[in-house]
Design a protein around this motif. Sequence first.
Motif, PDB file in Angstrom:
ATOM      1  N   PRO A 144       0.829  -1.212   0.000  1.00  0.00           N
ATOM      2  CA  PRO A 144       0.000   0.000   0.000  1.00  0.00           C
ATOM      3  C   PRO A 144       0.865   1.265   0.000  1.00  0.00           C
ATOM      4  O   PRO A 144       1.909   1.319   0.647  1.00  0.00           O
ATOM      5  N   ASP A 145       0.429   2.260  -0.750  1.00  0.00           N
ATOM      6  CA  ASP A 145       1.105   3.560  -0.838  1.00  0.00           C
ATOM      7  C   ASP A 145       2.431   3.509  -1.599  1.00  0.00           C
ATOM      8  O   ASP A 145       3.175   4.504  -1.612  1.00  0.00           O
ATOM      9  N   VAL A 146       2.745   2.382  -2.230  1.00  0.00           N
ATOM     10  CA  VAL A 146       3.948   2.293  -3.068  1.00  0.00           C
ATOM     11  C   VAL A 146       3.517   2.288  -4.524  1.00  0.00           C
ATOM     12  O   VAL A 146       2.654   1.511  -4.910  1.00  0.00           O
ATOM     13  N   GLU A 147       4.080   3.173  -5.314  1.00  0.00           N
ATOM     14  CA  GLU A 147       3.742   3.268  -6.731  1.00  0.00           C
ATOM     15  C   GLU A 147       4.904   2.787  -7.586  1.00  0.00           C
ATOM     16  O   GLU A 147       6.070   3.038  -7.269  1.00  0.00           O
ATOM     17  N   PHE A 148       4.566   2.120  -8.677  1.00  0.00           N
ATOM     18  CA  PHE A 148       5.608   1.672  -9.590  1.00  0.00           C
ATOM     19  C   PHE A 148       6.077   2.867 -10.408  1.00  0.00           C
ATOM     20  O   PHE A 148       5.267   3.637 -10.914  1.00  0.00           O
ATOM     21  N   PRO A 149       7.394   3.066 -10.562  1.00  0.00           N
ATOM     22  CA  PRO A 149       7.908   4.242 -11.284  1.00  0.00           C
ATOM     23  C   PRO A 149       7.455   4.269 -12.743  1.00  0.00           C
ATOM     24  O   PRO A 149       7.335   3.233 -13.389  1.00  0.00           O
ATOM     25  N   ASP A 150       7.198   5.472 -13.248  1.00  0.00           N
ATOM     26  CA  ASP A 150       6.860   5.616 -14.663  1.00  0.00           C
ATOM     27  C   ASP A 150       8.024   5.175 -15.545  1.00  0.00           C
ATOM     28  O   ASP A 150       7.826   4.662 -16.646  1.00  0.00           O
ATOM     29  N   GLU A 151       9.240   5.390 -15.044  1.00  0.00           N
ATOM     30  CA  GLU A 151      10.432   4.897 -15.720  1.00  0.00           C
ATOM     31  C   GLU A 151      11.508   4.649 -14.677  1.00  0.00           C
ATOM     32  O   GLU A 151      11.475   5.232 -13.588  1.00  0.00           O
ATOM     33  N   ALA A 152      12.413   3.770 -14.992  1.00  0.00           N
ATOM     34  CA  ALA A 152      13.453   3.400 -14.029  1.00  0.00           C
ATOM     35  C   ALA A 152      14.431   4.552 -13.827  1.00  0.00           C
ATOM     36  O   ALA A 152      14.643   5.377 -14.712  1.00  0.00           O
ATOM     37  N   SER A 153      15.042   4.582 -12.646  1.00  0.00           N
ATOM     38  CA  SER A 153      16.013   5.629 -12.333  1.00  0.00           C
ATOM     39  C   SER A 153      17.399   5.286 -12.870  1.00  0.00           C
ATOM     40  O   SER A 153      18.297   6.125 -12.836  1.00  0.00           O
ATOM     41  N   PHE A 154      17.580   4.073 -13.343  1.00  0.00           N
ATOM     42  CA  PHE A 154      18.847   3.686 -13.961  1.00  0.00           C
ATOM     43  C   PHE A 154      18.560   2.620 -15.005  1.00  0.00           C
ATOM     44  O   PHE A 154      17.505   1.987 -14.986  1.00  0.00           O
ATOM     45  N   GLU A 155      19.477   2.446 -15.934  1.00  0.00           N
ATOM     46  CA  GLU A 155      19.309   1.448 -16.985  1.00  0.00           C
ATOM     47  C   GLU A 155      19.945   0.129 -16.570  1.00  0.00           C
ATOM     48  O   GLU A 155      21.043   0.113 -16.016  1.00  0.00           O
ATOM     49  N   PHE A 156      19.247  -0.957 -16.865  1.00  0.00           N
ATOM     50  CA  PHE A 156      19.840  -2.271 -16.646  1.00  0.00           C
ATOM     51  C   PHE A 156      21.091  -2.355 -17.511  1.00  0.00           C
ATOM     52  O   PHE A 156      21.041  -2.016 -18.702  1.00  0.00           O
ATOM     53  N   PRO A 157      22.227  -2.776 -16.948  1.00  0.00           N
ATOM     54  CA  PRO A 157      23.492  -2.732 -17.696  1.00  0.00           C
ATOM     55  C   PRO A 157      23.454  -3.548 -18.982  1.00  0.00           C
ATOM     56  O   PRO A 157      22.871  -4.625 -19.027  1.00  0.00           O
ATOM     57  N   ARG A 158      24.098  -3.010 -20.010  1.00  0.00           N
ATOM     58  CA  ARG A 158      24.281  -3.762 -21.247  1.00  0.00           C
ATOM     59  C   ARG A 158      25.472  -4.691 -21.076  1.00  0.00           C
ATOM     60  O   ARG A 158      26.295  -4.521 -20.171  1.00  0.00           O
ATOM     61  N   ASP A 159      25.568  -5.653 -21.965  1.00  0.00           N
ATOM     62  CA  ASP A 159      26.727  -6.548 -21.965  1.00  0.00           C
ATOM     63  C   ASP A 159      27.859  -5.831 -22.703  1.00  0.00           C
ATOM     64  O   ASP A 159      27.871  -5.753 -23.930  1.00  0.00           O
ATOM     65  N   ASP A 160      28.819  -5.288 -21.938  1.00  0.00           N
ATOM     66  CA  ASP A 160      29.893  -4.492 -22.523  1.00  0.00           C
ATOM     67  C   ASP A 160      30.735  -5.285 -23.515  1.00  0.00           C
ATOM     68  O   ASP A 160      31.421  -4.700 -24.361  1.00  0.00           O
ATOM     69  N   ARG A 161      30.708  -6.590 -23.419  1.00  0.00           N
ATOM     70  CA  ARG A 161      31.537  -7.414 -24.299  1.00  0.00           C
ATOM     71  C   ARG A 161      30.982  -7.479 -25.716  1.00  0.00           C
ATOM     72  O   ARG A 161      31.682  -7.893 -26.640  1.00  0.00           O
ATOM     73  N   LEU A 162      29.731  -7.047 -25.896  1.00  0.00           N
ATOM     74  CA  LEU A 162      29.080  -7.153 -27.200  1.00  0.00           C
ATOM     75  C   LEU A 162      28.851  -5.803 -27.853  1.00  0.00           C
ATOM     76  O   LEU A 162      27.962  -5.653 -28.708  1.00  0.00           O
ATOM     77  N   VAL A 163      29.633  -4.805 -27.439  1.00  0.00           N
ATOM     78  CA  VAL A 163      29.538  -3.490 -28.053  1.00  0.00           C
ATOM     79  C   VAL A 163      30.923  -3.078 -28.522  1.00  0.00           C
ATOM     80  O   VAL A 163      31.935  -3.633 -28.070  1.00  0.00           O
ATOM     81  N   ASP A 164      30.980  -2.080 -29.426  1.00  0.00           N
ATOM     82  CA  ASP A 164      32.282  -1.658 -29.920  1.00  0.00           C
ATOM     83  C   ASP A 164      33.024  -0.863 -28.856  1.00  0.00           C
ATOM     84  O   ASP A 164      32.476  -0.526 -27.809  1.00  0.00           O
ATOM     85  N   ASP A 165      34.277  -0.527 -29.116  1.00  0.00           N
ATOM     86  CA  ASP A 165      35.127   0.102 -28.113  1.00  0.00           C
ATOM     87  C   ASP A 165      34.570   1.427 -27.627  1.00  0.00           C
ATOM     88  O   ASP A 165      34.627   1.744 -26.438  1.00  0.00           O
ATOM     89  N   LYS A 166      34.014   2.239 -28.532  1.00  0.00           N
ATOM     90  CA  LYS A 166      33.476   3.535 -28.133  1.00  0.00           C
ATOM     91  C   LYS A 166      32.314   3.375 -27.175  1.00  0.00           C
ATOM     92  O   LYS A 166      32.243   4.032 -26.139  1.00  0.00           O
ATOM     93  N   MET A 167      31.391   2.445 -27.516  1.00  0.00           N
ATOM     94  CA  MET A 167      30.236   2.220 -26.650  1.00  0.00           C
ATOM     95  C   MET A 167      30.672   1.603 -25.337  1.00  0.00           C
ATOM     96  O   MET A 167      30.102   1.884 -24.282  1.00  0.00           O
ATOM     97  N   ALA A 168      31.690   0.750 -25.371  1.00  0.00           N
ATOM     98  CA  ALA A 168      32.185   0.135 -24.145  1.00  0.00           C
ATOM     99  C   ALA A 168      32.767   1.186 -23.212  1.00  0.00           C
ATOM    100  O   ALA A 168      32.573   1.137 -21.993  1.00  0.00           O
ATOM    101  N   ASP A 169      33.482   2.186 -23.782  1.00  0.00           N
ATOM    102  CA  ASP A 169      34.043   3.255 -22.960  1.00  0.00           C
ATOM    103  C   ASP A 169      32.935   4.064 -22.315  1.00  0.00           C
ATOM    104  O   ASP A 169      33.015   4.447 -21.136  1.00  0.00           O
ATOM    105  N   GLU A 170      31.863   4.325 -23.083  1.00  0.00           N
ATOM    106  CA  GLU A 170      30.736   5.069 -22.529  1.00  0.00           C
ATOM    107  C   GLU A 170      30.075   4.289 -21.406  1.00  0.00           C
ATOM    108  O   GLU A 170      29.677   4.857 -20.382  1.00  0.00           O
ATOM    109  N   ALA A 171      29.933   2.966 -21.594  1.00  0.00           N
ATOM    110  CA  ALA A 171      29.328   2.125 -20.558  1.00  0.00           C
ATOM    111  C   ALA A 171      30.194   2.116 -19.312  1.00  0.00           C
ATOM    112  O   ALA A 171      29.692   2.143 -18.183  1.00  0.00           O
TER     113      ALA A 171
END
Length: 237
Positions: free
Chosen positions: A183-210
């Motif tokens: 009771p009195d707990v609401e589900f967020p309209d959007e998450a406060s953080f992103e579920f992590p991506r698999d850094d091993r499956l992105v290119d070097d630039k995206m991996a650095d950003e992650a």
Amino acid sequence: MLATYEALCEEGYSDLTAQSIADRTDRSKSALFYHYDSREALVADFIEYLIEGFDARVERTRARPPLERLAAFVDWFLADPDDDELAFHTAFLELRAQAPYNDVYREKLRESDDILRTAVEEILRDGIDAGVFRAHDPESVSALLLASFDGARIRQFTLGRDEYLETVRAETVDRVLADVLAPDVEFPDEASFEFPRDDRLVDDKMADEATNETEREPHAESDTENTASNAEGDPTE
């Protein structure tokens, strides 16, 4: 494994060959088959690789409050994929279609399904312990959530109907999670953080950003926990 991922995205499962994977590495086709007896063995190892990566990504979120973890998981599962993700998931759907006829693929996909269900069950149990979720059966709710999300994604991939993602998220919140939240707990309209991506499956630039994003997480985590503490009483797990 990155070459296998790229080949799946570009070629699809049906046209995936050892040569198409070798072409994306510095190894020859014969060298590839020195390590793997068949395409089946390579793909099975790739699924195991994905499972290990998912475990590591879940571990990175465990310090977060359970309500925020659940919101991040829902948004990750029902997010509109980019072109590479859409190509990969479409290819993986082809692979899943082989499972009824292939014991090796079926075993690995069952293992993957078990990992997903366990991750959601853990979030739900932590939420019960933290007082943000009512007492319920986490196994049943987890199974229902994953079946709904999976169905929405399959329809998006096969029919091109993106509206399924938004509709399923809204109805999941209104009809399923409404009975789970305390009771009195609401589900967020959007998450406060992103579920992590698999850094091993992105290119070097995206991996650095992650990596940079991960380095900033402790500060964001502190802010999130303070907010959750005010709303939930106890953000700890």
